[in-house]
Design an enzyme around this catalytic site. Sequence first.
Site, PDB file in Angstrom:
ATOM      1  N   HIS A 140     -24.106 -19.311 -18.255  1.00  0.00           N
ATOM      2  CA  HIS A 140     -23.861 -17.893 -18.511  1.00  0.00           C
ATOM      3  C   HIS A 140     -24.685 -17.266 -19.634  1.00  0.00           C
ATOM      4  CE1 HIS A 140     -20.306 -19.038 -16.194  1.00  0.00           C
ATOM      5  NE2 HIS A 140     -20.001 -17.766 -16.027  1.00  0.00           N
ATOM      6  N   ASP A 190     -29.854 -16.328 -13.617  1.00  0.00           N
ATOM      7  CA  ASP A 190     -28.551 -16.765 -14.106  1.00  0.00           C
ATOM      8  C   ASP A 190     -27.598 -17.100 -12.971  1.00  0.00           C
ATOM      9  OD1 ASP A 190     -27.332 -17.137 -16.752  1.00  0.00           O
ATOM     10  OD2 ASP A 190     -25.760 -15.856 -15.971  1.00  0.00           O
ATOM     11  N   GLY A 191     -26.657 -18.007 -13.263  1.00  0.00           N
ATOM     12  CA  GLY A 191     -25.641 -18.363 -12.279  1.00  0.00           C
ATOM     13  C   GLY A 191     -24.648 -17.258 -12.022  1.00  0.00           C
ATOM     14  N   HIS A 192     -24.393 -16.440 -13.044  1.00  0.00           N
ATOM     15  CA  HIS A 192     -23.456 -15.319 -12.892  1.00  0.00           C
ATOM     16  C   HIS A 192     -24.215 -14.020 -13.095  1.00  0.00           C
ATOM     17  CE1 HIS A 192     -20.100 -12.672 -13.059  1.00  0.00           C
ATOM     18  NE2 HIS A 192     -19.192 -13.605 -13.226  1.00  0.00           N
ATOM     19  N   HIS A 269     -18.375 -17.046  -5.192  1.00  0.00           N
ATOM     20  CA  HIS A 269     -17.601 -16.428  -6.270  1.00  0.00           C
ATOM     21  C   HIS A 269     -17.605 -14.916  -6.119  1.00  0.00           C
ATOM     22  CE1 HIS A 269     -16.744 -15.213 -10.476  1.00  0.00           C
ATOM     23  NE2 HIS A 269     -16.083 -16.355 -10.553  1.00  0.00           N
ATOM     24  N   GLU A 321     -12.849 -19.222  -7.111  1.00  0.00           N
ATOM     25  CA  GLU A 321     -12.542 -17.782  -7.213  1.00  0.00           C
ATOM     26  C   GLU A 321     -13.336 -17.009  -6.154  1.00  0.00           C
ATOM     27  OE1 GLU A 321     -13.694 -17.196 -11.289  1.00  0.00           O
ATOM     28  OE2 GLU A 321     -11.759 -17.859 -12.055  1.00  0.00           O
ATOM     29  N   GLU A 337      -9.071 -11.888  -8.214  1.00  0.00           N
ATOM     30  CA  GLU A 337      -9.278 -11.679  -9.648  1.00  0.00           C
ATOM     31  C   GLU A 337      -9.454 -10.197  -9.968  1.00  0.00           C
ATOM     32  OE1 GLU A 337     -12.531 -12.947 -13.086  1.00  0.00           O
ATOM     33  OE2 GLU A 337     -12.506 -14.015 -11.173  1.00  0.00           O
ATOM     34  N   CYS A 339     -11.211  -8.830 -12.209  1.00  0.00           N
ATOM     35  CA  CYS A 339     -12.629  -8.534 -12.418  1.00  0.00           C
ATOM     36  C   CYS A 339     -13.360  -8.290 -11.098  1.00  0.00           C
ATOM     37  CB  CYS A 339     -13.320  -9.672 -13.161  1.00  0.00           C
ATOM     38  SG  CYS A 339     -12.972  -9.735 -14.923  1.00  0.00           S
ATOM     39  N   CYS A 417     -11.845 -12.923 -19.270  1.00  0.00           N
ATOM     40  CA  CYS A 417     -12.780 -11.875 -18.846  1.00  0.00           C
ATOM     41  C   CYS A 417     -12.069 -10.612 -18.377  1.00  0.00           C
ATOM     42  CB  CYS A 417     -13.700 -12.401 -17.742  1.00  0.00           C
ATOM     43  SG  CYS A 417     -12.830 -13.112 -16.335  1.00  0.00           S
ATOM     44  N   CYS A 418     -10.855 -10.749 -17.810  1.00  0.00           N
ATOM     45  CA  CYS A 418     -10.216  -9.600 -17.163  1.00  0.00           C
ATOM     46  C   CYS A 418      -9.680  -8.540 -18.126  1.00  0.00           C
ATOM     47  CB  CYS A 418      -9.109 -10.076 -16.226  1.00  0.00           C
ATOM     48  SG  CYS A 418      -9.730 -11.036 -14.816  1.00  0.00           S
TER      49      CYS A 418
END
Length: 656
Positions: A140, A190-192, A269, A321, A337, A339, A417-418
């Site tokens: 991240h 990036d992975g996210h 995800h 997720e 989620e 988010c 994160c949420c």
Amino acid sequence: MIKQNHSRTAPSAVGKVSISDDFWSEYIRLVREVVVPYQWEVLNDRVEEAEPSHAIQNFKIAARVEQGSFYGMVFQDSDVAKWLEAVGYLLETEPDPELEKVADEVVALIAKAQQPDGYVNTYFTIKEKDQRWTNLAECHELYCAGHLIEAAVAYSKATGKNAILDVACRFADYIDRVFGTEPGKLQGYDGHQEIELALVKLYQATGERRYVELSHYFLNQRGAKPNFYEQEWEKRGKTIHFPQLSIATDLEYSQAHLPVREQDQAVGHAVRVVYMCTAMADIAAETGDEALLAACRRLWGSIVSKRMYLTGAIGSMAHGESFTQDYDLPNDTVYAETCASIGLIFFAQRMLQIEPDSEYANVLERALYNTVVSGMSRDGKQFFYVNPLEVYPPVLGKNKNYDHVKPQRQGWFGCACCPPNIARLLASLGQYIYTVKGEEIYAHLYIGGTAELDLNGTAVKLEQQSKYAWDGEASFHITVPQETVFTLALRLPDWSGAATIQVNGAEYKVSEADIHNGYIRLKRAWQTGDTVSIAFEMPILRMQGHPLIRQTAGKVALQRGPFVYCLEEADNGGQLFHLSLPATSELSSTFDNGLLGGMQVITGNGVRFDSKHWQDELYRRDADWTTEQTELKFIPYFAWANREPGEMSVWINSTS
């Protein structure tokens, strides 16, 4: 060099919209007076009942202000950035010297933690100093960078102070030196997904076109062969950061299985998908990249027509997720989620800017009024990470398939994160109400307040009064410097059968020619003092799922206006799965002043299966089920779990 494109519409700026709304003003007040101060205390580990954050302490250690070890998730920095972004939006709408002073201290701390080359990340500065950019699939780094950039843009715009924007630009410039296709650069991503959409915002704030090019690079590189994550994994000796997942080799998880222009199904995800799509739409709008836009449309269709819940929630599986399969939408084990729905709102907003179509705004509204506000308690101090559509507390803690499901909102999370994501969305809600395109003003959301909009250099002021949430009514008062010809486009919600419009008190007959892409278009020469009122029919809808959604077969869910409704044990007793709603039952809606500050409820006659005569047999042959009449009470889904813990269900058995 990327070609510029100027065809997108412009969202209303936060500072130009002041919200004063019967429903939403309380949420804005909560964010300002409760949520942001509470989260500041949590980030500083001063709330005993909340799980430790250590996020501010990590920055102090990275800045060498204090000694210690890194604590928390690898992306812990992003919680601070999202908090700062929310503060920026709040300051843009209303001055708060004390809050600004605290935020300035955070900015100074982040600047002090920035490394000489521009790098900012407390995990790799404190814990793994020599491992920068070695595990992009999992760790991240660019995700945290993206949230820092978004915070910098929001805070700088609100205060006119450039200290944090300077930090963001130095960091982005460093990233630009590290990544790319040129010899000696790292050809990764990036992975996210998050850096991509943040870089577009940084370009819009600074005019530096390199940031758009860098965002475009990250999107272009994703899914390229040979796969970067697999090469990276081999290079570092196949070590992994999250042992419960196979992120480096499960390429669908982070949408790295195909180049983005070839993707046509939402997989992996859920948050990552919609953040990626948001950036794709941004870049398509900025560059005229039609292939990216076509992929956005395909992925949008995959989500909303086959993989989205009635509440606007997405992500049906706890593991990863993630999305699973078309029409696989379990209600009790769903992840959903918060988010992810916020990301879906981002995606919808960007598509609205490109091509105003009520489909995008309808989904935006569905996610906003249901999943997003469900994610926060009515007092602003507790939050849902997961948003199920059915809860049966007796199995929680016993059946591991439900370990992610909570019957009550939590004070904080180890992966938090949420909560700050909710805060920054609600603080910036003014951005989502209107867009302007040429000589057209689109009203996407009916939220009361004042908006000052720039229409080709002409200042147009709209004062909206709204009773939309419960009564389906809104009105607009128009102020212009001189008579001005423009189109006011009012969205027709998908839940309303018809609308009644009045212009300056006289009924306006809506013709088919007035309606385009789900908007009623009122074009005329407007003058100061002109008014438009609109009233939508608000029938109680019995919603049904697609025949291939096996979890909703034979069931209905109720919706009135923008709200999906649910049953709670507090109103209907236990064993909600024994209840059914006959097709002939009359349903009525009334306002309950005593329920959680007041809200519209739905009641009707239902049937309960009577199990009193069932003895110890687990199964019976030719069982004679008896039934009894009962009154059912449905409350808006967003309000569930604000009383004592108990069962909840959105869907109810339907009988003829």
